[in-house]
Design an enzyme around this catalytic site. Structure first.
Site, PDB file in Angstrom:
ATOM      1  N   LEU A 150       0.833  -1.204   0.000  1.00 35.48           N
ATOM      2  CA  LEU A 150       0.000   0.000   0.000  1.00 35.48           C
ATOM      3  C   LEU A 150       0.868   1.255   0.000  1.00 35.48           C
ATOM      4  O   LEU A 150       2.014   1.232   0.431  1.00 35.48           O
ATOM      5  CB  LEU A 150      -0.947   0.006   1.212  1.00 35.48           C
ATOM      6  CG  LEU A 150      -0.371   0.071   2.635  1.00 35.48           C
ATOM      7  CD1 LEU A 150       0.122   1.451   3.008  1.00 35.48           C
ATOM      8  CD2 LEU A 150      -1.402  -0.394   3.629  1.00 35.48           C
ATOM      9  N   LEU A 205       6.865   8.023 -13.730  1.00 38.49           N
ATOM     10  CA  LEU A 205       7.701   8.756 -14.676  1.00 38.49           C
ATOM     11  C   LEU A 205       7.463  10.259 -14.532  1.00 38.49           C
ATOM     12  O   LEU A 205       7.513  10.990 -15.512  1.00 38.49           O
ATOM     13  CB  LEU A 205       7.392   8.305 -16.118  1.00 38.49           C
ATOM     14  CG  LEU A 205       7.940   6.939 -16.536  1.00 38.49           C
ATOM     15  CD1 LEU A 205       7.559   6.622 -17.972  1.00 38.49           C
ATOM     16  CD2 LEU A 205       9.461   6.889 -16.384  1.00 38.49           C
ATOM     17  N   ALA A 212       8.848  13.589 -13.274  1.00 38.83           N
ATOM     18  CA  ALA A 212      10.088  14.204 -12.783  1.00 38.83           C
ATOM     19  C   ALA A 212       9.763  15.159 -11.635  1.00 38.83           C
ATOM     20  O   ALA A 212       8.679  15.745 -11.586  1.00 38.83           O
ATOM     21  CB  ALA A 212      10.772  14.960 -13.917  1.00 38.83           C
ATOM     22  N   CYS A 222       9.305   4.698   3.380  1.00 33.66           N
ATOM     23  CA  CYS A 222       9.686   3.398   2.803  1.00 33.66           C
ATOM     24  C   CYS A 222      10.851   3.464   1.828  1.00 33.66           C
ATOM     25  O   CYS A 222      11.863   2.802   2.033  1.00 33.66           O
ATOM     26  CB  CYS A 222       8.479   2.776   2.102  1.00 33.66           C
ATOM     27  SG  CYS A 222       7.249   2.209   3.277  1.00 33.66           S
TER      28      CYS A 222
HETATM   29  N1  LIG Z   1       4.009   3.249   5.551  1.00 31.46           N
HETATM   30  C1  LIG Z   1       3.924   2.641   4.386  1.00 31.46           C
HETATM   31  O1  LIG Z   1       3.488   3.223   3.377  1.00 31.46           O
HETATM   32  C2  LIG Z   1       4.349   1.201   4.244  1.00 31.46           C
HETATM   33  C3  LIG Z   1       3.980   0.477   3.089  1.00 31.46           C
HETATM   34  C4  LIG Z   1       4.378  -0.847   2.973  1.00 31.46           C
HETATM   35  C5  LIG Z   1       5.151  -1.439   3.983  1.00 31.46           C
HETATM   36  N2  LIG Z   1       5.506  -0.705   5.069  1.00 31.46           N
HETATM   37  C6  LIG Z   1       6.292  -1.364   6.120  1.00 31.46           C
HETATM   38  O2  LIG Z   1       5.403  -1.692   7.183  1.00 31.46           O
HETATM   39  C7  LIG Z   1       6.085  -1.563   8.443  1.00 31.46           C
HETATM   40  C8  LIG Z   1       5.321  -0.575   9.316  1.00 31.46           C
HETATM   41  O3  LIG Z   1       5.365   0.694   8.714  1.00 31.46           O
HETATM   42  P1  LIG Z   1       4.448   1.894   9.233  1.00 31.46           P
HETATM   43  O4  LIG Z   1       4.645   3.011   8.299  1.00 31.46           O
HETATM   44  O5  LIG Z   1       3.072   1.378   9.496  1.00 31.46           O
HETATM   45  O6  LIG Z   1       5.171   2.207  10.628  1.00 31.46           O
HETATM   46  P2  LIG Z   1       4.650   3.145  11.805  1.00 31.46           P
HETATM   47  O7  LIG Z   1       5.871   3.680  12.453  1.00 31.46           O
HETATM   48  O8  LIG Z   1       3.611   4.088  11.301  1.00 31.46           O
HETATM   49  O9  LIG Z   1       3.919   2.133  12.815  1.00 31.46           O
HETATM   50  C9  LIG Z   1       4.575   1.183  13.561  1.00 31.46           C
HETATM   51  C10 LIG Z   1       3.808   1.032  14.884  1.00 31.46           C
HETATM   52  O10 LIG Z   1       4.312  -0.102  15.589  1.00 31.46           O
HETATM   53  C11 LIG Z   1       4.231   0.202  16.974  1.00 31.46           C
HETATM   54  N3  LIG Z   1       5.049  -0.755  17.739  1.00 31.46           N
HETATM   55  C12 LIG Z   1       6.371  -0.733  17.995  1.00 31.46           C
HETATM   56  N4  LIG Z   1       6.712  -1.801  18.751  1.00 31.46           N
HETATM   57  C13 LIG Z   1       5.584  -2.511  18.967  1.00 31.46           C
HETATM   58  C14 LIG Z   1       5.295  -3.712  19.662  1.00 31.46           C
HETATM   59  N5  LIG Z   1       6.246  -4.416  20.312  1.00 31.46           N
HETATM   60  N6  LIG Z   1       4.010  -4.145  19.679  1.00 31.46           N
HETATM   61  C15 LIG Z   1       3.049  -3.461  19.035  1.00 31.46           C
HETATM   62  N7  LIG Z   1       3.272  -2.324  18.359  1.00 31.46           N
HETATM   63  C16 LIG Z   1       4.519  -1.844  18.323  1.00 31.46           C
HETATM   64  C17 LIG Z   1       4.669   1.640  17.029  1.00 31.46           C
HETATM   65  O11 LIG Z   1       4.295   2.250  18.250  1.00 31.46           O
HETATM   66  C18 LIG Z   1       3.939   2.220  15.828  1.00 31.46           C
HETATM   67  O12 LIG Z   1       2.645   2.699  16.163  1.00 31.46           O
HETATM   68  C19 LIG Z   1       7.506  -1.128   8.100  1.00 31.46           C
HETATM   69  O13 LIG Z   1       8.323  -2.271   8.017  1.00 31.46           O
HETATM   70  C20 LIG Z   1       7.353  -0.503   6.735  1.00 31.46           C
HETATM   71  O14 LIG Z   1       8.540  -0.572   5.985  1.00 31.46           O
HETATM   72  C21 LIG Z   1       5.116   0.587   5.228  1.00 31.46           C
END
Ligand SMILES: NC(=O)c1ccc[n+]([C@@H]2O[C@H](COP(=O)([O-])OP(=O)(O)OC[C@H]3O[C@@H](n4cnc5c(N)ncnc54)[C@H](O)[C@@H]3O)[C@@H](O)[C@H]2O)c1
Length: 429
Positions: free
Chosen positions: A153, A250, A252, A260
């Site tokens: 997403l 694409l 610019a 991410c």
């Molecule tokens: N944001 C994006 O668009 C997106 C898209 C695809 C994949 N991802 C991946 O998904 C993952 C999460 O990204 P995000 O943007 O949602 O991060 P985020 O920082 O918005 O959310 C992470 C949440 O996890 C919580 N957390 C930390 N430790 C915890 C624990 N032990 N138990 C429960 N909750 C805990 C944090 O408090 C926080 O609210 C990352 O690996 C990211 O690379 C993100």
């Protein structure tokens, strides 16, 4: 539907965890979302979304009966068939992915006699699934299943992307676990790609790297357009009409940011390096992006001379429109460079609070940001900027210089409106 209803615990109420949780509830499952931040859980219990994401509030409201929020691990796991991990995996100082939050969740899992499936939604280096399985086995939890189900997403369109994905990737060690996770998505119409865990982990990293490569590619084409007199907007249109290439990614601009792309490219670069491989192309993609953000400064200097004492308005702070997320936003680099040059920086954004931006004055409206400014830079292509009456605001600026970092406005119309307008990769005045 009821026979396929499952109980899902999600760890992490961030952009991915919360959106996934709410969407799984929308698909008919019972969901408990666990986070460690009391303020997030309290807001969610009041029915408020702690992040800005279009459509999320409505889905939260509509699925209240199937959604619970907690700070407690035990309460989340109690009845769960699936434990989703959606915690952050930010970069460490070395550029490798920081998996400490992932390991915390794995270590927090209580002794569970029944068979549950741990599903990884966080973006993790290739090989993480194997290590999680070993760590679980070492704790006597070898009967717990493991599936990599990466998330694609994009913030700003997260709900739509989750409900209408291009594909669902299910990487598993056993066919039984793959079947179970694929079945959770039964009501979503999308191809399900099944594979081994390592390949699922790599699909996520490779997809992001390919998207970034396209952005850096068109940005370099834009830079060559600027010195040769071509117009990158037309060029991209012409390139994108090739069926083998397609029009996406694409556009610019002044480079990518966000939570991410920057961290995932670094993580893939380091993953390759740690394995003894020098990923040349990815290194170039990252470097081009870094330089692209800084080119705006040279454009401003061309119009204004030295920037010391000049007032520059940044229009948009979030790393892209439709989100309040400031992580790795190009605005941070721009503001930092401008302040270092001695400029006064003011900024407007309709939702991002600009946290982490020091020394930048906040303006409540585009008009307020522009009043008395020596130049403005469109950093985020918020739709509200397309609706500004530019001819009316131009006279309020000290010098009507506008650098359109996202090529969102029509150059001829902007010059007509009185601006010294410059886009990215387009003929200058
Ligand atoms: N944001 C994006 O668009 C997106 C898209 C695809 C994949 N991802 C991946 O998904 C993952 C999460 O990204 P995000 O943007 O949602 O991060 P985020 O920082 O918005 O959310 C992470 C949440 O996890 C919580 N957390 C930390 N430790 C915890 C624990 N032990 N138990 C429960 N909750 C805990 C944090 O408090 C926080 O609210 C990352 O690996 C990211 O690379 C993100």
């Amino acid at each position: 539907m009821s026979e396929s209803k499952q109980r899902i615990a999600i760890f992490g109420a961030g952009y991915v965890g919360l959106v996934s949780g709410v969407c799984y509830a929308e698909l008919g499952h019972d969901v408990v979302v666990r986070d460690i931040l009391p303020e997030k859980i309290e807001a969610l219990e009041r029915g408020e979304a702690p992040i800005y994401e279009p459509g999320l509030g409505d889905l939260l409201e509509r699925n209240r009966e199937r959604l619970r929020f907690t700070l407690e691990v035990g309460e989340a796991i109690e009845d769960a068939d699936f434990v989703y991990i959606a915690v952050g995996t930010p970069p460490t100082y070395s550029g490798d992915a920081d998996l400490s939050a992932v390991w915390t969740v794995i270590d927090e899992l209580p002794e569970i006699a029944r068979r549950i499936v741990v599903v990884m939604k966080s973006t993790v280096p290739v090989g993480t699934g194997g290590r999680v399985r070993d760590r679980l086995a070492a704790r006597g939890l070898g009967h717990v299943g493991y599936v990599s189900n990466p998330e694609f997403l994009a913030e700003g369109t997260a709900v739509r992307d989750f409900m209408h994905p291009d594909r669902i990737v299910v990487g598993a060690f056993s066919a039984e676990d793959a079947d179970a996770v694929a079945a959770l998505h039964r009501r979503i119409e999308a191809p399900v790609l099944r594979c081994d865990v390592a390949s699922a982990e790599m699909i996520k990293l490779a997809s992001n790297a390919a998207l970034m490569a396209r952005i850096s590619f068109i940005n370099e084409i834009a830079n060559v357009c600027e010195v040769t007199g071509a117009d990158v907007v037309k060029v991209a249109e012409g390139v994108g009409l090739d069926r083998r290439l397609g029009p996406h990614f694409l556009r610019a601009g002044i480079g990518f940011g966000g939570s991410c792309f920057p961290k995932d490219s670094l993580a893939l670069k380091q993953l390759a390096a740690n394995s003894g491989y020098h990923f040349q192309l990815l290194n170039a993609v990252i470097e081009v992006n870094e330089l692209q953000k800084r080119r705006v400064i040279a454009k401003l200097q061309r119009h204004l001379g030295p920037l010391r004492g000049k007032s520059v308005a940044l229009l948009g702070l979030a790393f892209k429109p439709g989100t309040d997320d400031m992580r790795e936003a190009p605005s941070i680099v721009l503001a930092g460079r401008l302040l270092a040059e001695g400029a006064d920086v003011r900024a407007w954004d309709p939702v991002a609070d600009g946290s982490g931006l020091h020394g930048v004055e906040r303006a409540q409206s585009v008009e307020a940001a522009l009043a008395g400014a020596d130049a403005a830079v469109i950093v985020t292509e918020w739709p509200a900027l397309a609706a500004v009456d530019w001819a009316a605001v131009a006279p309020a600026m000290r010098t009507p210089v506008l650098i359109d970092g996202r090529n969102m406005l029509d150059p001829a119309a902007m010059r007509e409106a009185g601006f010294r307008y410059e886009g990215i990769g387009r003929a200058a005045e």
